[in-house]
Scaffold this motif. Structure first.
Motif, PDB file in Angstrom:
ATOM      1  N   LEU A  74       2.324   6.005   4.111  1.00  0.00           N
ATOM      2  CA  LEU A  74       1.308   6.030   5.164  1.00  0.00           C
ATOM      3  C   LEU A  74       1.694   7.001   6.275  1.00  0.00           C
ATOM      4  O   LEU A  74       0.853   7.766   6.764  1.00  0.00           O
ATOM      5  N   ARG A  95      -1.418  -5.610   6.869  1.00  0.00           N
ATOM      6  CA  ARG A  95      -1.877  -4.442   7.611  1.00  0.00           C
ATOM      7  C   ARG A  95      -1.628  -3.162   6.811  1.00  0.00           C
ATOM      8  O   ARG A  95      -2.489  -2.269   6.751  1.00  0.00           O
ATOM      9  N   ALA A  96      -0.448  -3.078   6.174  1.00  0.00           N
ATOM     10  CA  ALA A  96      -0.147  -1.903   5.361  1.00  0.00           C
ATOM     11  C   ALA A  96      -1.111  -1.790   4.193  1.00  0.00           C
ATOM     12  O   ALA A  96      -1.575  -0.680   3.859  1.00  0.00           O
ATOM     13  N   GLU A 100       2.422  -7.857   8.641  1.00  0.00           N
ATOM     14  CA  GLU A 100       2.762  -6.446   8.460  1.00  0.00           C
ATOM     15  C   GLU A 100       2.377  -5.950   7.074  1.00  0.00           C
ATOM     16  O   GLU A 100       1.871  -4.827   6.924  1.00  0.00           O
ATOM     17  N   ARG A 113      -0.487  10.373   7.293  1.00  0.00           N
ATOM     18  CA  ARG A 113      -1.008  10.591   8.646  1.00  0.00           C
ATOM     19  C   ARG A 113      -0.525  11.914   9.223  1.00  0.00           C
ATOM     20  O   ARG A 113      -1.259  12.568   9.964  1.00  0.00           O
ATOM     21  N   LYS A 132       4.938   2.101   3.712  1.00  0.00           N
ATOM     22  CA  LYS A 132       4.855   2.561   5.097  1.00  0.00           C
ATOM     23  C   LYS A 132       5.320   4.013   5.200  1.00  0.00           C
ATOM     24  O   LYS A 132       4.797   4.783   6.024  1.00  0.00           O
ATOM     25  N   ARG A 143     -11.161   6.726   1.935  1.00  0.00           N
ATOM     26  CA  ARG A 143     -11.364   8.075   2.482  1.00  0.00           C
ATOM     27  C   ARG A 143     -11.439   9.099   1.350  1.00  0.00           C
ATOM     28  O   ARG A 143     -12.229  10.056   1.413  1.00  0.00           O
ATOM     29  N   GLU A 191      -7.812   1.989   3.177  1.00  0.00           N
ATOM     30  CA  GLU A 191      -8.593   2.938   3.956  1.00  0.00           C
ATOM     31  C   GLU A 191      -8.362   4.365   3.473  1.00  0.00           C
ATOM     32  O   GLU A 191      -9.293   5.169   3.407  1.00  0.00           O
ATOM     33  N   LEU A 192      -7.120   4.674   3.104  1.00  0.00           N
ATOM     34  CA  LEU A 192      -6.849   5.997   2.546  1.00  0.00           C
ATOM     35  C   LEU A 192      -7.597   6.196   1.229  1.00  0.00           C
ATOM     36  O   LEU A 192      -8.147   7.269   0.968  1.00  0.00           O
ATOM     37  N   GLN A 228      -4.238  -2.871   4.063  1.00  0.00           N
ATOM     38  CA  GLN A 228      -5.533  -2.424   4.565  1.00  0.00           C
ATOM     39  C   GLN A 228      -5.509  -0.932   4.895  1.00  0.00           C
ATOM     40  O   GLN A 228      -6.491  -0.217   4.660  1.00  0.00           O
ATOM     41  N   ASP A 229      -4.395  -0.455   5.422  1.00  0.00           N
ATOM     42  CA  ASP A 229      -4.276   0.972   5.727  1.00  0.00           C
ATOM     43  C   ASP A 229      -4.294   1.811   4.450  1.00  0.00           C
ATOM     44  O   ASP A 229      -4.888   2.905   4.413  1.00  0.00           O
TER      45      ASP A 229
END
Length: 267
Positions: A174, A244-245, A241, A178, A171, A255, A251-252, A247-248
């Motif tokens: 992440l 979700r982390a 939680e 961001r 986290k 990207r 996504e990075l 999946q985030d």
């Protein structure tokens, strides 16, 4: 003018192999690197000065590296001076330098303050693989009796400890990504293992002057033990939680792949 590249990722996420690759490509990682150990036979590629400094800041905050909840480190003037001296020395002596340390995940904002133009390579791994490998390592250390067993026992006494740590460290990654999208690049251990052209990608993104080195020269798939993506969890409130982390993070990584495809097409 000096450039910097920091390698940050949770423990047992492939950062050592990644740092070894970048070291071969021309990234200076330190004069005194930590020695290889049975749990990491190819070497950690961690600068002893940086690792010691991170440990000292944690100790100043009455913490060890077993950080399993978000925290904002308090850094006194003595530590700031040590960090400034390190930065000034490296900038003077090296055109391109950096460091790798899993604990750097917790201190990226501090380093970014001192190195506003630094680039950060984020390396991540699925939580089941990281936590399994971490618990396996500390089980071996505990039963070997080579060093104090207090830290090692915590992984047995607190079954969710490694998972909470994975969540806290990632986290932090992440949040940093961001806040600093132009200065971060994220790759998964699976991407690297499957032959992602990491050095080429870094050069396409930031043009740091690294020499191209094939991932296959340093990455040994047999050195990373994988397990089915199932994770025993004591506190089921963690599940949502953590997922979700993950999946985030993915996504990075996606990207990164999309960006490089677009840059390649654009020439």
């Amino acid at each position: 003018m000096s450039d910097q590249l920091i390698v940050a990722g949770f423990h047992r996420s492939g950062t050592s192999a990644t740092a070894q690759l970048l070291h071969r490509a021309g990234l200076f990682l330190g004069d005194e690197l930590l020695e290889a150990l049975p749990s990491n036979p190819y070497g950690h590629f961690e600068d002893n000065e940086v690792v010691t400094l991170h440990h000292q800041i944690l100790a100043d905050n009455d913490m060890t590296w077993l950080v399993d909840e978000p925290f904002v480190p308090v850094v006194d003037e003595r530590r700031w001076q040590q960090m400034r001296q390190l930065v000034e020395c490296r900038n003077t002596e090296h055109r391109l330098w950096g460091f790798k340390d899993p604990r750097a995940c917790l201190f990226l904002a501090l380093w970014k303050y001192l190195l506003p133009n630094a680039k950060v390579l984020l390396v991540y791994r699925h939580f089941s693989g990281s936590t399994y490998s971490l618990a396996r390592r500390h089980s071996a250390l505990l039963f070997s009796g080579t060093i104090s067993g207090f830290l090692h026992r915590r992984f047995w006494e607190e079954p969710d400890l490694a998972l909470r740590m994975w969540l806290t460290y990632n986290k932090a990654l992440l949040a940093f990504a961001r806040a600093n999208p132009d200065d971060t690049l994220a790759v998964s251990m699976n991407m690297i293992r499957d032959g992602f052209p990491l050095v080429w990608a870094i050069e396409r993104r930031w043009n740091l002057g690294l020499e191209d080195v094939s991932v296959g020269e340093v990455f040994n798939p047999a050195a990373s033990v994988e397990r089915p993506r199932r994770q025993p969890v004591g506190d089921r409130r963690l599940i949502e939680e953590v997922e979700r982390a993950w999946q985030d993070l993915e996504e990075l990584g996606a990207r990164t792949e999309r960006m490089l495809k677009e840059m390649t097409i654009a020439g």
